[in-house]
Design an enzyme around this catalytic site. Structure first.
Site, mmCIF file in Angstrom:
data_model
loop_
_atom_site.group_PDB
_atom_site.id
_atom_site.type_symbol
_atom_site.label_atom_id
_atom_site.label_comp_id
_atom_site.label_asym_id
_atom_site.label_seq_id
_atom_site.Cartn_x
_atom_site.Cartn_y
_atom_site.Cartn_z
ATOM 1 N N ASP A 166 96.574 -2.848 29.136
ATOM 2 C CA ASP A 166 96.407 -4.643 28.840
ATOM 3 C C ASP A 166 95.657 -4.871 30.118
ATOM 4 O OD1 ASP A 166 97.825 -4.570 26.666
ATOM 5 O OD2 ASP A 166 99.685 -5.118 27.730
ATOM 6 N N ASP A 183 95.470 -6.595 20.681
ATOM 7 C CA ASP A 183 96.412 -7.515 20.636
ATOM 8 C C ASP A 183 95.954 -8.572 20.249
ATOM 9 O OD1 ASP A 183 98.374 -5.653 21.950
ATOM 10 O OD2 ASP A 183 98.081 -6.489 24.024
#
Length: 170
Positions: A123, A141
């Protein structure tokens, strides 16, 4: 049900490939350019910050001990197969659902590869306000969230379309 894959939602599968490639290229760039937790401020309220997510969205189950990796792998594969079957069964003209399903599949597969390759998801998109940070996330995401939002939107809009066609028939 469409007779050919060309007449079905599978015609939209190029979006899966686009999301997957964009997600994987961005993560490879982060892995090759950033140290863990390194952060670069891009805009007020937005950084690139490399973090590892061992859980799911918002780091759900990130400290569960490792079994969650296989649960999320199973869920990603299962949903990707299910949504692909649904794409095959619906018309290519159902653009909102086709787009939604392909965004979710592309995102699920992008994060799946991370879990299998690294044991975690990379991330790096970090939004914040003052000292409060939204959990870091990635392109996969984002695609999953946009796809889920489109599915919800379609459930409201499609219901109105059916009601309008019923009113016209009366």
């Amino acid at each position: 049900m469409p007779t050919s894959w060309k007449d079905s939602g599978l015609r939209w599968y190029w979006i899966v490939v686009l999301v997957f490639i964009a997600d994987q290229l961005s993560k490879q760039w982060v892995l090759s350019s950033f140290e863990l937790y390194e952060s670069v401020k891009l805009l007020p309220m937005f950084n690139f910050t490399y973090v590892r997510n061992y859980g799911a969205a918002f780091s759900f189950l990130s400290d569960a001990g490792g079994w969650q990796r296989w649960l999320f792998t199973f869920v990603a594969v299962g949903f990707s197969i299910l949504l692909s079957v649904w794409l095959r069964q619906q018309s290519t003209k159902m653009w909102r659902l086709n787009l939604a399903y392909t965004l979710v599949i592309g995102g699920a597969l992008g994060n799946l590869i991370d879990r299998l390759q690294h044991g975690f998801v990379v991330d790096f998109l970090d939004f914040y306000w003052k000292t409060s940070h939204f959990p870091a996330f990635n392109i996969a995401d984002s695609a999953i969230c946009i796809g889920a939002g489109l599915i919800i939107l379609d459930s409201f809009v499609s219901g109105k379309d059916v009601k309008k066609s019923d009113d016209i028939k009366e």
